[in-house]
Design a protein around this motif. Sequence first.
Motif, PDB file in Angstrom:
ATOM      1  N   HIS A  87       6.424  -3.610  22.705  1.00 33.44           N
ATOM      2  CA  HIS A  87       7.839  -3.761  22.363  1.00 33.44           C
ATOM      3  C   HIS A  87       8.190  -5.228  22.125  1.00 33.44           C
ATOM      4  O   HIS A  87       8.894  -5.572  21.166  1.00 33.44           O
ATOM      5  CB  HIS A  87       8.723  -3.233  23.498  1.00 33.44           C
ATOM      6  N   LEU A  88       7.722  -6.102  23.011  1.00 36.40           N
ATOM      7  CA  LEU A  88       8.033  -7.523  22.885  1.00 36.40           C
ATOM      8  C   LEU A  88       7.362  -8.111  21.648  1.00 36.40           C
ATOM      9  O   LEU A  88       7.973  -8.908  20.920  1.00 36.40           O
ATOM     10  CB  LEU A  88       7.590  -8.269  24.144  1.00 36.40           C
ATOM     11  N   ALA A  89       6.126  -7.713  21.391  1.00 35.43           N
ATOM     12  CA  ALA A  89       5.426  -8.190  20.195  1.00 35.43           C
ATOM     13  C   ALA A  89       6.177  -7.782  18.932  1.00 35.43           C
ATOM     14  O   ALA A  89       6.317  -8.572  17.985  1.00 35.43           O
ATOM     15  CB  ALA A  89       4.002  -7.645  20.170  1.00 35.43           C
ATOM     16  N   GLU A  90       6.678  -6.554  18.907  1.00 33.33           N
ATOM     17  CA  GLU A  90       7.441  -6.080  17.751  1.00 33.33           C
ATOM     18  C   GLU A  90       8.731  -6.874  17.589  1.00 33.33           C
ATOM     19  O   GLU A  90       9.171  -7.143  16.467  1.00 33.33           O
ATOM     20  CB  GLU A  90       7.744  -4.590  17.906  1.00 33.33           C
ATOM     21  N   ASN A  91       9.327  -7.264  18.704  1.00 31.02           N
ATOM     22  CA  ASN A  91      10.555  -8.050  18.646  1.00 31.02           C
ATOM     23  C   ASN A  91      10.302  -9.412  18.015  1.00 31.02           C
ATOM     24  O   ASN A  91      11.056  -9.863  17.136  1.00 31.02           O
ATOM     25  CB  ASN A  91      11.130  -8.196  20.056  1.00 31.02           C
ATOM     26  N   PHE A  92       9.234 -10.082  18.446  1.00 34.12           N
ATOM     27  CA  PHE A  92       8.881 -11.372  17.842  1.00 34.12           C
ATOM     28  C   PHE A  92       8.556 -11.196  16.356  1.00 34.12           C
ATOM     29  O   PHE A  92       8.930 -12.032  15.523  1.00 34.12           O
ATOM     30  CB  PHE A  92       7.684 -11.991  18.564  1.00 34.12           C
ATOM     31  N   GLU A  93       7.860 -10.121  16.017  1.00 31.46           N
ATOM     32  CA  GLU A  93       7.487  -9.879  14.620  1.00 31.46           C
ATOM     33  C   GLU A  93       8.729  -9.646  13.761  1.00 31.46           C
ATOM     34  O   GLU A  93       8.835 -10.180  12.648  1.00 31.46           O
ATOM     35  CB  GLU A  93       6.554  -8.676  14.536  1.00 31.46           C
ATOM     36  N   ASP A 112       5.578 -19.434  11.922  1.00 31.44           N
ATOM     37  CA  ASP A 112       4.285 -19.693  12.564  1.00 31.44           C
ATOM     38  C   ASP A 112       4.423 -19.743  14.087  1.00 31.44           C
ATOM     39  O   ASP A 112       3.548 -19.247  14.819  1.00 31.44           O
ATOM     40  CB  ASP A 112       3.699 -21.008  12.058  1.00 31.44           C
ATOM     41  N   LEU A 113       5.505 -20.318  14.570  1.00 28.86           N
ATOM     42  CA  LEU A 113       5.712 -20.388  16.016  1.00 28.86           C
ATOM     43  C   LEU A 113       5.969 -19.005  16.607  1.00 28.86           C
ATOM     44  O   LEU A 113       5.502 -18.689  17.707  1.00 28.86           O
ATOM     45  CB  LEU A 113       6.872 -21.326  16.339  1.00 28.86           C
ATOM     46  N   LEU A 114       6.701 -18.169  15.900  1.00 33.09           N
ATOM     47  CA  LEU A 114       6.939 -16.808  16.387  1.00 33.09           C
ATOM     48  C   LEU A 114       5.647 -15.996  16.389  1.00 33.09           C
ATOM     49  O   LEU A 114       5.428 -15.162  17.275  1.00 33.09           O
ATOM     50  CB  LEU A 114       8.016 -16.130  15.539  1.00 33.09           C
ATOM     51  N   GLN A 115       4.786 -16.250  15.429  1.00 34.49           N
ATOM     52  CA  GLN A 115       3.477 -15.596  15.440  1.00 34.49           C
ATOM     53  C   GLN A 115       2.638 -16.101  16.615  1.00 34.49           C
ATOM     54  O   GLN A 115       1.875 -15.343  17.220  1.00 34.49           O
ATOM     55  CB  GLN A 115       2.751 -15.835  14.114  1.00 34.49           C
ATOM     56  N   ALA A 116       2.795 -17.378  16.958  1.00 33.68           N
ATOM     57  CA  ALA A 116       2.099 -17.924  18.130  1.00 33.68           C
ATOM     58  C   ALA A 116       2.610 -17.269  19.410  1.00 33.68           C
ATOM     59  O   ALA A 116       1.834 -17.004  20.340  1.00 33.68           O
ATOM     60  CB  ALA A 116       2.289 -19.438  18.195  1.00 33.68           C
ATOM     61  N   ALA A 117       3.912 -17.013  19.468  1.00 34.37           N
ATOM     62  CA  ALA A 117       4.484 -16.323  20.630  1.00 34.37           C
ATOM     63  C   ALA A 117       3.904 -14.923  20.753  1.00 34.37           C
ATOM     64  O   ALA A 117       3.541 -14.471  21.850  1.00 34.37           O
ATOM     65  CB  ALA A 117       6.003 -16.262  20.499  1.00 34.37           C
ATOM     66  N   LYS A 118       3.796 -14.240  19.636  1.00 31.52           N
ATOM     67  CA  LYS A 118       3.224 -12.891  19.633  1.00 31.52           C
ATOM     68  C   LYS A 118       1.764 -12.923  20.087  1.00 31.52           C
ATOM     69  O   LYS A 118       1.334 -12.101  20.907  1.00 31.52           O
ATOM     70  CB  LYS A 118       3.341 -12.298  18.227  1.00 31.52           C
ATOM     71  N   ALA A 119       1.005 -13.889  19.583  1.00 32.32           N
ATOM     72  CA  ALA A 119      -0.409 -14.003  19.952  1.00 32.32           C
ATOM     73  C   ALA A 119      -0.581 -14.316  21.436  1.00 32.32           C
ATOM     74  O   ALA A 119      -1.567 -13.912  22.060  1.00 32.32           O
ATOM     75  CB  ALA A 119      -1.082 -15.079  19.104  1.00 32.32           C
ATOM     76  N   ALA A 120       0.389 -15.026  22.008  1.00 30.02           N
ATOM     77  CA  ALA A 120       0.304 -15.410  23.420  1.00 30.02           C
ATOM     78  C   ALA A 120       0.419 -14.215  24.354  1.00 30.02           C
ATOM     79  O   ALA A 120       0.129 -14.331  25.552  1.00 30.02           O
ATOM     80  CB  ALA A 120       1.400 -16.425  23.750  1.00 30.02           C
ATOM     81  N   LEU A 121       0.826 -13.069  23.837  1.00 29.94           N
ATOM     82  CA  LEU A 121       0.973 -11.872  24.661  1.00 29.94           C
ATOM     83  C   LEU A 121      -0.357 -11.189  24.946  1.00 29.94           C
ATOM     84  O   LEU A 121      -0.400 -10.208  25.693  1.00 29.94           O
ATOM     85  CB  LEU A 121       1.919 -10.879  23.970  1.00 29.94           C
ATOM     86  N   ALA A 122      -1.436 -11.692  24.362  1.00 27.89           N
ATOM     87  CA  ALA A 122      -2.762 -11.118  24.609  1.00 27.89           C
ATOM     88  C   ALA A 122      -3.210 -11.450  26.024  1.00 27.89           C
ATOM     89  O   ALA A 122      -3.194 -12.616  26.430  1.00 27.89           O
ATOM     90  CB  ALA A 122      -3.763 -11.662  23.598  1.00 27.89           C
ATOM     91  N   TYR A 123      -3.589 -10.426  26.781  1.00 26.89           N
ATOM     92  CA  TYR A 123      -4.112 -10.673  28.122  1.00 26.89           C
ATOM     93  C   TYR A 123      -5.480 -11.337  28.005  1.00 26.89           C
ATOM     94  O   TYR A 123      -6.319 -10.909  27.203  1.00 26.89           O
ATOM     95  CB  TYR A 123      -4.223  -9.364  28.899  1.00 26.89           C
ATOM     96  N   PRO A 124      -5.741 -12.362  28.802  1.00 25.92           N
ATOM     97  CA  PRO A 124      -6.958 -13.149  28.605  1.00 25.92           C
ATOM     98  C   PRO A 124      -8.238 -12.474  29.068  1.00 25.92           C
ATOM     99  O   PRO A 124      -9.295 -12.681  28.492  1.00 25.92           O
ATOM    100  CB  PRO A 124      -6.688 -14.420  29.419  1.00 25.92           C
ATOM    101  N   ASP A 125      -8.183 -11.693  30.138  1.00 29.82           N
ATOM    102  CA  ASP A 125      -9.421 -11.127  30.664  1.00 29.82           C
ATOM    103  C   ASP A 125      -9.097  -9.926  31.542  1.00 29.82           C
ATOM    104  O   ASP A 125      -7.953  -9.504  31.655  1.00 29.82           O
ATOM    105  CB  ASP A 125     -10.201 -12.181  31.470  1.00 29.82           C
TER     106      ASP A 125
END
Length: 239
Positions: A87-93, A112-125
């Motif tokens: 949901h949050l990723a869709e909001n940034f998109e 580009d910054l909003l795409q960076a925000a979306k990418a930051a939602l990836a869990y690292p491990d």
Amino acid sequence: MIRHEALIGRLEAACDRLGERVLGEMYADPFWRERFGERADKHGRQDNRFHVQYLQQALADDDPAVIANYARWLQQVLTARGMCTLHLAENFERLAVAVADERWPDGQAAVDLLQAAKAALAYPDGLAGEVQRRADTIVLAAAVTLSTAGEDEPLPVAELATLVSYCADALALTSPRALADHATWLAGYLERRGVPRSRLVRRLDAIRAAIEQLLPGEPAIAELFDAALPAAWGERFSG
């Protein structure tokens, strides 16, 4: 002199208009008002204002980490309150598309910054990251399972993707209750629309099978679905 001073001013002037566009697109899905009631409007506008403010700050500092850190913080807050990362990723998109459609001379910097925000939602491990990274594979496998079992509806890809996102978030929160609570609410929501609880149970079963095929023998996965499946049938979570 601030590098993106003009763009920051444009974002300030357009903030409410951009927010209304994003919210209008979101609310085409009845989920939001059903799930959050009157709070959906208030918090939706508030969140979009915060998105723009952090976007402006990232532009002023010329630092993507500003909005990336904000995105990760907001992810923790909202997933604990009944939303999912998707949901949050869709909001940034949606906000990125709305900004791009303004066709401002330097608008790409904000996109580009909003795409960076979306990418930051990836869990690292960990398991949450594994489920999130393999979400497309899990959704496809679950959809094939449902189709093979004789589901007479179109493959519910979007619905499955949202459920998989809730699974990843519950793992990240180390909280089976997070998925169980959503299953409880979603089953009631569907039932009010004439959809039997068994449909949700079949989807959760298919997702469980797909995840366990990719990540066998994980106690946290078993614990997650051992809580969610009874909740979908209407049993109270006791964990």
